[in-house]
Design a protein around this motif. Structure first.
Motif, PDB file in Angstrom:
ATOM      1  N   LYS A 232      55.219  17.520  -0.678  1.00 40.97           N
ATOM      2  CA  LYS A 232      55.564  18.250   0.549  1.00 40.97           C
ATOM      3  C   LYS A 232      56.515  17.419   1.421  1.00 40.97           C
ATOM      4  O   LYS A 232      56.251  16.247   1.700  1.00 40.97           O
ATOM      5  CB  LYS A 232      54.305  18.596   1.338  1.00 40.97           C
ATOM      6  CG  LYS A 232      53.433  19.637   0.658  1.00 40.97           C
ATOM      7  CD  LYS A 232      52.234  20.016   1.529  1.00 40.97           C
ATOM      8  CE  LYS A 232      51.402  21.108   0.856  1.00 40.97           C
ATOM      9  NZ  LYS A 232      50.250  21.515   1.685  1.00 40.97           N
ATOM     10  N   LEU A 234      58.307  17.496   5.201  1.00 40.72           N
ATOM     11  CA  LEU A 234      58.234  18.104   6.525  1.00 40.72           C
ATOM     12  C   LEU A 234      59.592  18.699   6.887  1.00 40.72           C
ATOM     13  O   LEU A 234      60.625  18.048   6.727  1.00 40.72           O
ATOM     14  CB  LEU A 234      57.840  17.053   7.563  1.00 40.72           C
ATOM     15  CG  LEU A 234      57.700  17.539   9.008  1.00 40.72           C
ATOM     16  CD1 LEU A 234      56.512  18.492   9.134  1.00 40.72           C
ATOM     17  CD2 LEU A 234      57.541  16.339   9.955  1.00 40.72           C
ATOM     18  N   LYS A 245      56.069  24.791   8.178  1.00 39.17           N
ATOM     19  CA  LYS A 245      56.160  23.378   8.525  1.00 39.17           C
ATOM     20  C   LYS A 245      56.583  22.495   7.359  1.00 39.17           C
ATOM     21  O   LYS A 245      57.171  21.430   7.563  1.00 39.17           O
ATOM     22  CB  LYS A 245      54.813  22.899   9.068  1.00 39.17           C
ATOM     23  CG  LYS A 245      54.402  23.543  10.382  1.00 39.17           C
ATOM     24  CD  LYS A 245      53.086  22.983  10.875  1.00 39.17           C
ATOM     25  CE  LYS A 245      52.699  23.615  12.216  1.00 39.17           C
ATOM     26  NZ  LYS A 245      51.413  23.069  12.711  1.00 39.17           N
ATOM     27  N   ASP A 246      56.233  22.932   6.158  1.00 34.20           N
ATOM     28  CA  ASP A 246      56.477  22.079   4.998  1.00 34.20           C
ATOM     29  C   ASP A 246      57.330  22.796   3.953  1.00 34.20           C
ATOM     30  O   ASP A 246      57.275  24.019   3.816  1.00 34.20           O
ATOM     31  CB  ASP A 246      55.157  21.662   4.341  1.00 34.20           C
ATOM     32  CG  ASP A 246      54.280  20.853   5.268  1.00 34.20           C
ATOM     33  OD1 ASP A 246      54.814  19.929   5.898  1.00 34.20           O
ATOM     34  OD2 ASP A 246      53.073  21.156   5.363  1.00 34.20           O
ATOM     35  N   THR A 248      57.648  22.564  -0.082  1.00 36.42           N
ATOM     36  CA  THR A 248      57.015  21.997  -1.275  1.00 36.42           C
ATOM     37  C   THR A 248      57.993  22.043  -2.444  1.00 36.42           C
ATOM     38  O   THR A 248      58.588  23.078  -2.741  1.00 36.42           O
ATOM     39  CB  THR A 248      55.740  22.767  -1.645  1.00 36.42           C
ATOM     40  OG1 THR A 248      54.838  22.716  -0.540  1.00 36.42           O
ATOM     41  CG2 THR A 248      55.075  22.151  -2.869  1.00 36.42           C
ATOM     42  N   ALA A 315      64.940  18.066   5.915  1.00 35.35           N
ATOM     43  CA  ALA A 315      63.567  17.797   5.489  1.00 35.35           C
ATOM     44  C   ALA A 315      63.328  16.303   5.581  1.00 35.35           C
ATOM     45  O   ALA A 315      64.247  15.500   5.395  1.00 35.35           O
ATOM     46  CB  ALA A 315      63.337  18.287   4.056  1.00 35.35           C
TER      47      ALA A 315
END
Length: 836
Positions: A232, A234, A245-246, A248, A315
């Motif tokens: 993950k 952020l 929020k994440d 993956t 990210a």
């Protein structure tokens, strides 16, 4: 002596074999079983030479196995649903059923002219209701077990065939049937959950010891199992906070996590909308998404594209806390992994090319053991091999293999992923098995009750090739009752992909007349698995993978006796002419009928088996056909000539005694005969048909030198030749076996079609001691030029060979007055005397 006349001989024996039911296979026998199967043909209307090669290979195997004491099942049938018949119906203004039946009738005549030993009593035709009823029944079983489902999906759409294609049916961005460029489209479709069997399909490849390695590699790569981690990242934007929020990602290379310099999303990733909506980056992203819509998944999977667009978002790398930009690019697919990748250009070739194009950072985190890090920074290619971790914090100094495991453990969750996708089985066409589903506004989606099968194809259809499925035209078909509430219902108008029909037909052959179930499991147990399967390598992924899936599912239902359908697989090479695949457009098609008409089926079979090893490409040669015909005429002349009153065969009788060891007086002929029996037996066991025929040609040469031939010698020769040339050998066998005037033979056969056939005889055996060579013939060279040959015992020493070579009257003149520098002896091959 009569002339060799295949036009008379071949139809006569084909009729006799059929009347006698010679090749009908009993289900119960005290003999061991052998299931010999060629991939059944699509009834296109005409055989081509590729068919002839395929069928001839299968038939030689079947005949050889029968003569070796096996109860052989060699059936034939028709893969009769599919687009070509529907397209032909549109072109010729006829019904696909009528067109298909006409094609089957014509191709049946062509196949029977080849003298193939098929059990026609087991013939199956997939477009007949007694077959596709059970294809529909199997759909219901998949549905019952939760393995058949419907969903909206992007699909591969052929604009010419007006139907959906599975991923496996897109070849080089084109339709596998018509070569039209494939488009992508959103449709509600039916799928089989083949992914539920992914592990078994992959792991059980190890069981397939009788399959060619290239086919197994293709299946492994298509299933594409990989072990990796989900990590993950952020999400972070400059001017607002996204709901998600994440981000993956899935990677098989967690060892490179510290080298991530940007992220890439698939253009259709749902997060893209959230990241760009209302931002300055939205127009460029929308434009790129529109461009991607016109590319198929298959096209994107093979793409080397470096195109992409920045989303304006970032990210956070969990390993370094660095912010990295998020891009979109068409080389990332939503169908694989999570639809998002971490990009490590220093250690991935595609990421490297993309980074170079868009001027993105490149950070080395795995060092080549043989170089320093600084020299790698200036490289013009990614370093993708194993090495030593650098610039990776606490993991520096570890091997990349250690780093892969340790970084994965710390920052992610290990997962197994697959390239394989569920099998899309819906087709928007008429000529296929209707999917047995009913839709009710009140009760939803319901399976057709088994008692109401088959769901029959309607006849009130006009074929235009345009618009939706032709089944939508038929009100009588479309409108039905809901099986649950009895209210108004409507039938599914899609039909099943024809690969469903070919994924279980080998099981139906075991019990083709059964009207209570697809096949009796007890009958299937008698024959399955197929001992030898034969067909083109082009079916490595489609048909062969689907058949394995079906068999495993049916094995789980306790119907199929095994979980693998084909024990051994032979993939024959293509037949080409003038260096190109035969096609009407190239004008290089050879008509099998014309060859049979001119030379006979035995000649066609002999050439197609002699011209090349079965797994190799075969180059068509008119001269080669002529050569095979001349060989058969020589056989005819030798055997029939030996039967003339003036050339009465020694040892001719009706006892069928083939004790070659005691019946052949000429020791040289006897030795050659036993050597040939052994060699041909071994060649046929490993499918070296071309070398087996070559050995028979050599034996014919030796037999032709003999003034008086033993009848049993000729019988053995005919037995060895019979799998290749069944008609001629049958005729000559009967001539030897029956002393009555041969003008009466046809009449006797007509009265008694069960007269014992050569193909009911046993394969000849050999005496191992008579296959051994006791003497060698060795060429003698002087300074590399052949001067003589000498015969020496097999066990002769090098000194004895040298002495005999120098004593040769033909060699002595070349040695006179010269100094022998050295004598080179290549054991069992040659001797070369070097002089100056």
């Amino acid at each position: 002596m009569s002339q060799y006349d295949p036009a008379h001989i071949e139809p006569k024996w084909q009729q006799n074999w059929a009347k006698a039911g010679l090749y009908n296979t009993p289900d119960s026998s005290d003999k061991p079983k052998f299931y010999d199967l060629v991939m059944f043909p699509y009834p296109s209307g005409n055989l081509h030479m590729g068919h002839v090669r395929n069928y001839a290979i299968g038939d030689v195997i079947a005949r050889f196995k029968r003569m070796n004491g096996f109860n052989v099942l060699q059936p034939i049938g028709w893969d009769a649903f599919g687009m070509p018949a529907e397209n032909a119906a549109i072109k010729h203004n006829t019904h696909p059923d009528e067109w298909t039946r006409q094609c089957i009738a014509h191709m049946t005549k062509q196949i029977k002219r080849l003298g193939l030993s098929y059990d026609w009593e087991r013939e199956v035709t997939t477009c007949k209701e007694d077959y596709y009823k059970w294809t529909q029944w199997l759909f219901l079983k998949f549905h019952e077990k939760g393995l058949a489902y419907r969903k909206a999906a992007k699909v591969n759409w052929c604009p010419t065939c007006q139907t959906v294609l599975a991923n496996e049916q897109v070849k080089d961005e084109k339709c596998w049937r018509c070569d039209s460029l494939v488009q992508e489209k959103d449709l509600e479709q039916w799928f089989y959950k083949i992914t539920a069997y992914a592990d078994r399909l992959l792991d059980d490849i190890e069981k397939l010891t009788g399959w060619p390695e290239p086919v197994k590699i293709m299946q492994r790569n298509w299933i594409g199992r990989s072990r990796g981690v989900e990590i993950k990242f952020l999400l972070k934007t400059k001017d607002r906070r996204p709901k998600t929020k994440d981000l993956t990602i899935y990677t098989t290379r967690p060892d490179t996590l510290f080298g991530v310099t940007y992220m890439v999303l698939a253009p259709e990733h749902p997060l893209v909308e959230e990241l760009v909506a209302g931002t300055q980056y939205e127009p460029a992203v929308r434009k790129f998404q529109e461009k991607t819509c016109h590319e198929t998944m298959a096209e994107r999977a093979e793409s080397t594209s470096k195109d992409g667009v920045f989303t304006g978002s970032y990210a956070v790398n969990p390993a370094t806390n660095e912010e990295v930009p998020i891009w979109i690019s068409d080389y990332v697919l939503m169908e694989y992994g999570t639809g998002a990748v971490m990009a490590v250009p220093a250690h991935d070739e595609r990421d490297f090319a993309f980074a170079k194009t868009h001027n993105l950072p490149i950070k080395v985190v795995i060092k080549d053991r043989n170089r320093d890090v600084q020299s790698q920074v200036t490289d013009e290619q990614a370093f993708i091999d194993e090495g030593v971790m650098v610039n990776s914090g606490e993991f520096d100094g570890q091997t990349s293999e250690q780093g892969l495991q340790n970084i994965g453990d710390k920052f992610g969750q290990w997962r197994v992923n697959y390239k394989l996708r569920d099998w899309l089985v819906s087709r928007q066409r008429y000529w296929g098995a209707p999917i047995p589903i009913i839709y009710c506004d009140k009760c939803g989606t319901l399976p057709v009750p088994e008692k109401d099968l088959p769901v029959k194809l309607p006849r009130d259809i006009k074929f235009t090739g345009e618009g939706a499925s032709p089944l939508t035209q038929s009100k009588a078909f479309l409108e039905t009752k809901c099986p649950k509430c009895g209210g108004a219902g409507r039938r599914e108008t899609d039909t099943l992909d024809t690969f469903n029909c070919s994924s279980w037909y080998y099981l139906r052959y075991s019990d083709p007349k059964n009207d209570k179930m697809p096949f009796d499991p007890a009958r299937a147990k008698q024959w399955l698995p197929v001992d030898q399967y034969i067909g083109g390598i082009e079916h490595a992924i489609l048909h062969l993978l689907y058949s394995r899936f079906y068999t495993k599912f049916l094995n789980d239902l306790k119907l199929a006796p095994t979980d693998e359908p084909f024990a051994n697989l032979l993939t024959q090479g293509m037949v080409v002419k003038d260096g190109a695949k035969m096609s009407k457009s190239k004008g290089n098609v050879v008509d099998p009928d014309a060859i049979v008409e001119k030379y006979g089926a035995d000649t066609a079979r002999m050439f197609i088996l002699f011209a090349a090893p079965p797994e190799k490409e075969l180059e068509w040669s008119d001269q080669g056909v002529e050569g095979s015909f001349r060989f058969l005429k020589r056989v005819w002349k030798l055997v029939s000539g030996s039967l003339e009153p003036a050339n009465k065969l020694r040892g001719s009788n009706n006892q069928g005694n083939r004790d070659v060891q005691s019946q052949v007086p000429d020791h040289l002929i006897q030795k050659k005969l036993h050597q040939t029996i052994k060699a041909v037996t071994q060649d046929l066991g490993r499918f070296s048909f071309n070398t087996a025929i070559a050995r028979l040609m050599e034996l014919l040469n030796e037999l032709s030198k003999s003034e008086k031939l033993n009848a049993d010698t000729l019988k053995v020769f005919l037995l060895l030749l019979s799998p290749f040339a069944p008609h001629m050998t049958e005729e000559l066998w009967q001539l030897i076996q029956n002393p009555e005037p041969r003008t009466c033979l046809a009449g006797r056969q007509a009265q008694n079609p069960k007269l014992k056939s050569i193909h009911q005889e046993s394969w000849p055996s050999y005496d191992e001691s008579l296959t051994q060579e006791f003497e060698l013939t060795i060429p003698v060279q002087v300074n590399g030029k052949l001067r003589d040959t000498i015969n020496v015992p097999v066990e002769a020493s090098q000194d004895d060979i040298k002495a005999k070579a120098q004593a040769s009257d033909k060699v002595k003149p070349h040695l006179k007055g010269k100094q022998i520098v050295k004598i080179i002896v290549v054991p069992k091959k040659l001797i070369n005397i070097v002089v100056k």
